[in-house]
Each structure stands twice: as structure tokens, then as C-alpha cells.
Write a protein that holds these residues in place. Structure first.
Motif, PDB file in Angstrom:
ATOM      1  N   ASP A   6       0.835  -1.203   0.000  1.00 30.44           N
ATOM      2  CA  ASP A   6       0.000   0.000   0.000  1.00 30.44           C
ATOM      3  C   ASP A   6       0.867   1.250   0.000  1.00 30.44           C
ATOM      4  O   ASP A   6       1.918   1.281   0.642  1.00 30.44           O
ATOM      5  N   VAL A  23      -5.881   5.442 -10.438  1.00 30.10           N
ATOM      6  CA  VAL A  23      -4.459   5.308 -10.743  1.00 30.10           C
ATOM      7  C   VAL A  23      -4.360   5.032 -12.232  1.00 30.10           C
ATOM      8  O   VAL A  23      -4.978   4.098 -12.744  1.00 30.10           O
ATOM      9  N   ASP A  25      -1.643   4.816 -15.784  1.00 29.67           N
ATOM     10  CA  ASP A  25      -0.247   4.685 -16.204  1.00 29.67           C
ATOM     11  C   ASP A  25       0.116   5.851 -17.113  1.00 29.67           C
ATOM     12  O   ASP A  25      -0.699   6.746 -17.354  1.00 29.67           O
ATOM     13  N   LYS A  32      -6.310   1.198 -11.750  1.00 27.57           N
ATOM     14  CA  LYS A  32      -7.012   0.953 -10.491  1.00 27.57           C
ATOM     15  C   LYS A  32      -7.974   2.097 -10.219  1.00 27.57           C
ATOM     16  O   LYS A  32      -7.674   3.251 -10.525  1.00 27.57           O
ATOM     17  N   ASN A  48      -3.647   0.241  -2.672  1.00 24.22           N
ATOM     18  CA  ASN A  48      -2.867  -0.974  -2.890  1.00 24.22           C
ATOM     19  C   ASN A  48      -2.260  -0.942  -4.287  1.00 24.22           C
ATOM     20  O   ASN A  48      -2.971  -0.761  -5.274  1.00 24.22           O
ATOM     21  N   VAL A  49      -0.948  -1.104  -4.371  1.00 22.45           N
ATOM     22  CA  VAL A  49      -0.255  -1.059  -5.657  1.00 22.45           C
ATOM     23  C   VAL A  49       0.339  -2.410  -6.043  1.00 22.45           C
ATOM     24  O   VAL A  49       1.127  -2.496  -6.979  1.00 22.45           O
ATOM     25  N   LEU A  52       1.160  -3.813  -9.863  1.00 24.48           N
ATOM     26  CA  LEU A  52       1.540  -2.788 -10.835  1.00 24.48           C
ATOM     27  C   LEU A  52       2.990  -2.992 -11.247  1.00 24.48           C
ATOM     28  O   LEU A  52       3.852  -3.262 -10.413  1.00 24.48           O
ATOM     29  N   TYR A  57       3.247   6.366 -12.450  1.00 25.91           N
ATOM     30  CA  TYR A  57       1.796   6.394 -12.489  1.00 25.91           C
ATOM     31  C   TYR A  57       1.305   7.731 -11.956  1.00 25.91           C
ATOM     32  O   TYR A  57       2.055   8.478 -11.338  1.00 25.91           O
ATOM     33  N   ILE A  59      -1.801   9.295  -9.559  1.00 21.35           N
ATOM     34  CA  ILE A  59      -2.930   9.061  -8.667  1.00 21.35           C
ATOM     35  C   ILE A  59      -3.776  10.321  -8.668  1.00 21.35           C
ATOM     36  O   ILE A  59      -3.284  11.414  -8.388  1.00 21.35           O
ATOM     37  N   ILE A  74       6.783   3.350  -9.080  1.00 19.94           N
ATOM     38  CA  ILE A  74       6.884   1.981  -8.604  1.00 19.94           C
ATOM     39  C   ILE A  74       8.256   1.445  -9.017  1.00 19.94           C
ATOM     40  O   ILE A  74       8.615   1.506 -10.179  1.00 19.94           O
TER      41      ILE A  74
END
Length: 75
Positions: A6, A23, A25, A32, A48-49, A52, A57, A59, A74
Motif C-alpha cells: 500500500d 491510478v 499509467d 485501479k 494498494n499497488v 503494478l 503512475y 494518482i 513503482i
């Protein structure tokens, strides 16, 4: 940078409001989405990622006519 699990999005709201967390890309594809009820004051939203791929990304948190955007990396 996150490595999975997370990430916590810290957000302040002036009012109680329903929000949508998205979320995306780098191509703009939504990877998400989640709904979250904000309370007036400080909010910590766990996103929660897991699953991925490595990369950058965006958010987005939309609530009460306001859109807040943050970058997420990430590793």
C-alpha cells in the motif's frame, strides 16, 4: 518510490465528501479505481499497488468538484 503493498495518500478536505481515486499509467490507461469517503480535516488513503509494473503512475483523487493529482513511482 513504492515497491508494492500500500501507498498512503495524505489529503486534507474542508468538507465530508465522497471521492473517487484513480491510478493511471503514463499512457493514460486506468489501472485501479476505488471509492473513498473523505472526512473534513486530514485523510490518509491507503492505495494498494500490488500487481503494478515498475514505472510512473498518476494518482488522481476527485471529490467535491476538486481534482488532486500526485505522481507515483513503482520500483
Amino acid at each position: 518510490p513504492a515497491k508494492g503493498g500500500d501507498v498512503v495518500v495524505e489529503l486534507k478536505s474542508e468538507v465530508n465528501a465522497a471521492s473517487v481515486i484513480t491510478v493511471t499509467d503514463v499512457t493514460g490507461k486506468v489501472v485501479k479505481t476505488a471509492n473513498y469517503n473523505l472526512v473534513a480535516g486530514s485523510n490518509d488513503i491507503n492505495v494498494n499497488v500490488d500487481g503494478l509494473s515498475k514505472g510512473i503512475y498518476v494518482i488522481s483523487v476527485k471529490a467535491d468538484g476538486v481534482n488532486t493529482i500526485s505522481k507515483l513511482t513503482i520500483e
